[in-house]
Design a protein around this motif. Structure first.
Motif: not given
Length: 412
Positions: A251-256, A336-342, A347-350, A394-395
């Motif tokens: 299992i690896h993480e997803f950075n934001r 940061l006001g991000i309510t919907d992660l999907r 926002i993006d994921y790495l 998610p992620k």
């Protein structure tokens, strides 16, 4: 308790398997996809991207039908052949870092999924479930297995070790320098032992493939309604899975990555963070956290460490202890006001499998303003959240191994 069945896989011939096998369509850059489609007539990408033949983007039902057409052509041209006997399949991957993954490809039960014997830890998007269900109904096959994990089992391990003393039916190395092996198990004694071992397991856990399994459930429900002679043993009551012991799951993480500071200046943002976290400026040297509830942050050319002030934050559930959820509840949503992660395009994921320098370069390019790194979730966290009936953001996890599409195909 868990029902796992052998099946008659459709497989490439031994001489073409390395040419057929492909990664997931989305993992290729456009240039990579075009190169494979231009120069490899046997790539599974020709099946999942059938419009390339006509130099046209095709979507919806028209695309699904063309996928089925390409698949049938591969069968007609004897690129694919269906096994004569229902079998389990041992699939082994040795990656470029010499990590070894051993598991069993089998048909898992939709009923087990419905009854929470196969447990979930991630939410799914209903619209995506429906789209993939419609796709499956038209094409009539699974080409990429759902990744399930189970407690290490001596009886299963013994059979895997015994079978692997023989020459593999397939052995091929990819351009990623991963080597893949496949053995067929059609010995009835081995099949019975494996089936009984899983039947004695109270639960299995989805590691990767929540949308695929949810779509299979929708498909089963629809086909069951349409079939007046439904008995429960039809192929659509199952979906292809790759079952791997917990000890071998990685299992690896997803950075934001976030595109802006929600109207705050750098200084104002740091002051907001200071309420919940102890902050230390680490300068230009890359920093990665080593403990849960610790984060790395890259902002304006510098790395920071963020340590949770536990006196100001109390955990109430297993989900709240998950770092991906913690970051959401303390930073992404309130500051940061991000309510919907999907669906929020800020926002993006790495994947954390990539070096932290990749996160730095994304921000230095100006594409993003701030990035956050974390430690990976554990298998124990994943299982506990699933047992508690909760769902990860998610992620939250990037899980290995990743199998190639088109090596084993399950028809229904």
């Amino acid at each position: 308790m868990a029902k796992i069945l052998p099946f008659k896989a459709v497989k490439p011939t031994r001489d073409k398997v390395s040419l057929v096998a492909s990664r997931s369509y989305q993992s290729y850059t456009q240039a990579e996809r075009e190169a494979r489609l231009d120069y490899n007539p046997f790539s599974f990408l020709h099946i999942v991207n059938p419009g390339y033949k006509y130099a046209k983007e095709i979507s919806g039902e028209a695309r699904y039908q063309l996928v089925k057409n390409r698949y049938l052509e591969f069968k007609e041209d004897a690129v694919f052949k269906k096994d004569d006997a229902s079998s389990f399949y041992i699939y082994k991957v040795v990656d470029r870092d010499k990590q070894v993954f051993n598991g069993i490809v089998a048909a898992a039960s939709v009923e087990d999924y419905q009854n929470d014997i196969i447990k979930k830890h991630e939410d799914t998007i209903v619209s995506r479930e429906v789209i993939f269900k419609d796709y499956l109904k038209t094409v009539g096959f699974n080409a990429e297995p759902v990744l399930l994990t189970y407690p290490d089992n001596k009886a299963i391990n013994t059979i895997i070790n015994e079978i692997q003393e023989q020459r593999a039916e397939f052995e091929f190395t990819t351009t990623y320098r991963d080597t893949h092996y496949l053995w067929q198990i059609d010995n009835q004694k081995h099949i019975k032992t494996i089936s009984n071992a899983f039947a004695n397991m109270p639960t299995l856990y989805i590691a990767d493939g929540h949308h695929r399994s949810a779509s299979s459930q929708l498909l089963c429900k629809e086909l069951k309604t349409e079939n007046k002679n439904h008995k429960g043993n039809e192929a659509y009551n199952f979906f292809m899975s790759f079952l791997i012991p917990e000890s071998q799951l990685r299992i690896h993480e997803f950075n934001r990555l976030v595109k802006d500071l929600n109207g705050y200046t750098k200084e104002e943002f740091l002051i907001q963070l200071d309420t919940i976290y102890r902050i230390e400026n680490r300068g230009i040297m890359p920093y990665k956290p080593s403990k849960s509830h610790h984060f790395s942050m890259y902002l304006d050319g510098e790395f920071y460490s963020l340590y949770l002030r536990k006196t100001h934050y109390k955990f109430k559930t297993s989900l709240e202890e998950l770092d991906a959820q913690l970051l959401y509840q303390t930073v992404l949503k309130p500051i940061l006001g991000i309510t919907d992660l999907r669906n929020d395009n800020r926002i993006d994921y790495l994947s954390g499998k990539k070096d932290i320098v990749n996160l730095k370069s994304k921000i230095d390019s100006g594409e993003f303003k701030v990035g956050f790194g974390m430690v990976p979730a554990t298998i124990e966290q994943m299982k506990q959240i699933a047992d508690d009936g909760l769902k990860m953001p998610p992620k939250s996890t990037y899980i290995e191994p990743k199998l190639r599409s088109g090596v084993t195909i399950y028809e229904f």
